[in-house]
Design a protein around this motif. Structure first.
Motif, short mmCIF file in Angstrom:
data_model
loop_
_atom_site.label_atom_id
_atom_site.label_comp_id
_atom_site.label_asym_id
_atom_site.label_seq_id
_atom_site.Cartn_x
_atom_site.Cartn_y
_atom_site.Cartn_z
N VAL A 1 -2.25 11.73 3.47
CA VAL A 1 -2.66 10.58 3.05
C VAL A 1 -2.03 9.21 3.73
N TYR A 2 -0.85 9.73 4.69
CA TYR A 2 -0.42 8.77 5.33
C TYR A 2 -1.50 8.08 6.14
N GLN A 3 -2.35 8.72 6.67
CA GLN A 3 -3.30 8.09 7.76
C GLN A 3 -4.17 7.00 7.01
N LEU A 4 -3.87 6.88 5.67
CA LEU A 4 -4.61 5.67 5.09
C LEU A 4 -3.89 4.61 5.13
N LYS A 5 -2.70 4.41 5.54
CA LYS A 5 -2.00 3.34 5.36
C LYS A 5 -2.23 2.20 6.58
N ALA A 6 -2.12 1.21 6.38
CA ALA A 6 -2.74 -0.14 7.14
C ALA A 6 -1.44 -0.43 8.03
N GLN A 7 -1.52 -0.41 9.07
CA GLN A 7 -0.35 -0.80 9.94
C GLN A 7 0.21 -2.02 10.06
N SER A 8 -0.91 -2.82 9.74
CA SER A 8 -0.70 -4.37 9.65
C SER A 8 -1.65 -5.00 8.57
N LEU A 9 -0.91 -5.86 7.62
CA LEU A 9 -1.81 -6.50 6.59
C LEU A 9 -1.59 -8.01 6.71
N GLU A 10 -2.47 -8.59 6.34
CA GLU A 10 -2.49 -10.07 6.29
C GLU A 10 -3.07 -10.17 5.04
N THR A 11 -2.00 -11.08 4.17
CA THR A 11 -2.47 -11.84 2.74
C THR A 11 -2.26 -13.13 2.78
N TYR A 12 -3.16 -13.87 1.93
CA TYR A 12 -3.31 -15.26 1.82
C TYR A 12 -3.05 -15.91 0.41
N THR A 13 -2.10 -16.62 0.22
CA THR A 13 -1.78 -17.22 -1.00
C THR A 13 -1.87 -18.78 -1.12
N ASN B 1 -11.50 -16.71 5.35
CA ASN B 1 -12.35 -17.84 4.98
C ASN B 1 -12.99 -18.10 3.77
N HIS B 2 -12.75 -17.06 2.82
CA HIS B 2 -12.96 -17.44 1.40
C HIS B 2 -12.15 -18.52 0.66
N ASN B 3 -12.68 -19.04 -0.20
CA ASN B 3 -11.78 -19.93 -0.91
C ASN B 3 -10.86 -19.05 -2.02
N PRO B 4 -9.68 -19.53 -2.64
CA PRO B 4 -8.98 -18.79 -3.49
C PRO B 4 -9.38 -18.03 -4.57
N GLU B 5 -10.54 -18.58 -5.17
CA GLU B 5 -11.26 -18.07 -6.09
C GLU B 5 -11.94 -16.87 -5.86
N MET B 6 -12.62 -16.94 -4.58
CA MET B 6 -13.16 -15.59 -4.17
C MET B 6 -12.15 -14.62 -3.75
N GLN B 7 -11.21 -14.75 -3.22
CA GLN B 7 -10.06 -14.28 -2.74
C GLN B 7 -9.63 -13.47 -3.67
N ALA B 8 -9.54 -14.18 -4.92
CA ALA B 8 -8.90 -13.44 -6.22
C ALA B 8 -9.77 -12.29 -6.67
N ALA B 9 -11.16 -12.81 -6.84
CA ALA B 9 -12.15 -11.66 -7.03
C ALA B 9 -12.13 -10.42 -6.06
N ILE B 10 -12.09 -10.74 -4.89
CA ILE B 10 -12.09 -9.68 -3.99
C ILE B 10 -10.86 -8.59 -4.10
N GLU B 11 -9.66 -9.56 -4.26
CA GLU B 11 -8.38 -8.50 -4.48
C GLU B 11 -8.38 -7.60 -5.80
N LYS B 12 -9.25 -8.12 -7.10
CA LYS B 12 -9.41 -7.67 -8.12
C LYS B 12 -10.28 -6.01 -7.97
N TYR B 13 -11.17 -6.20 -7.09
CA TYR B 13 -12.27 -5.06 -7.09
C TYR B 13 -12.33 -4.35 -5.87
N SER B 14 -11.19 -4.50 -5.01
CA SER B 14 -11.37 -3.93 -3.64
C SER B 14 -9.88 -3.32 -3.42
N TYR B 15 -10.21 -2.19 -2.52
CA TYR B 15 -8.80 -1.48 -2.08
C TYR B 15 -8.92 -1.72 -0.54
N ILE B 16 -7.74 -1.75 0.03
CA ILE B 16 -7.52 -1.92 1.70
C ILE B 16 -7.62 -0.75 2.27
#
Length: 211
Positions: A188-200, A48-63
């Motif tokens: 560390v394999y337990q850290l792997k997300a089984q399903s990821l959604e990305t938005y471009t 629900n964030h706009n592309p600019e906010m998504q870019a900022a989140i991607e830069k400073y986050s981990y999944i």
């Protein structure tokens, strides 16, 4: 929360900022713990964030393993990747020094454990540089990462741990179980997300990609 014996420091116009040790941090030191102040951004909220906010989140986050994007409230979010990193995420929910870190040395991490959704080009000075991080790195390298962590974890209660108070009882029980019996190691394999959604951004709004 980042280790208290660290500081944020400007590096250059290309890399921007990084996190540096202010004291000697021996192998086995917990360098980061996800605490209750960290911001958790669900896939729906991210969408629900706009592309600019998504870019900022991607830069400073981990999944994380749930597919949530985690943004640190302190300067832990400025820790840079290095293919010859000195800290690494563990299957126990914290990061640990996998070798001794000297005063003034940059704290570096392995972004391949962060459930990347798209490739990331690198400009690394080390001979071991992979040149590009890819989502499939998790599958390719997790066993090698586990070897480094299994070597460092036995030192965990032999060194000063300012962040130990932030570990919950379940985490401590899991770590101690490994120390008593290496066969019950939490990969560390337990850290792997089984399903990821990305938005471009696309011509008709946001396009959903499942990886």
């Amino acid at each position: 929360m980042i280790h208290p014996h660290t500081q944020l420091q400007y590096i250059d116009d290309h890399k921007g900022y990084g996190v540096f040790a202010t004291r000697f941090l021996p192998k086995g030191t917990i360098t980061y713990v996800k605490d209750s102040l960290e911001m958790e951004i669900s896939p729906d909220t991210y969408r629900n964030h706009n592309p600019e906010m998504q870019a900022a989140i991607e830069k400073y986050s981990y999944i994380d393993e749930r597919g949530y994007r985690i943004v640190s409230w302190d300067f832990a979010k400025y820790v840079n990747h290095c293919c010859n990193c000195n800290t690494m995420s563990t299957g126990y929910g914290f990061e640990i020094a996998i070798r001794d870190i000297q005063p003034g040395e940059e704290i570096t991490d392995e972004y391949g454990l962060f459930n990347l959704t798209q490739p990331m080009d690198l400009q690394c000075a080390h001979d071991c540089c992979r040149k590009q991080l890819r989502p499939e790195d998790f599958e390719q390298y997790y066993k090698a990462w586990d070897l480094k962590l299994r070597d460092a974890l036995p030192q965990i209660w032999q060194v000063e741990q300012p962040l130990a108070a932030l570990l919950d009882d379940g985490t401590k029980i899991g770590v101690n179980a490994f120390l008593n019996n290496p066969e019950v190691y939490r990969s560390v394999y337990q850290l792997k997300a089984q399903s990821l959604e990305t938005y471009t951004p696309g011509d008709n709004g946001m396009q959903l990609h499942l990886t």
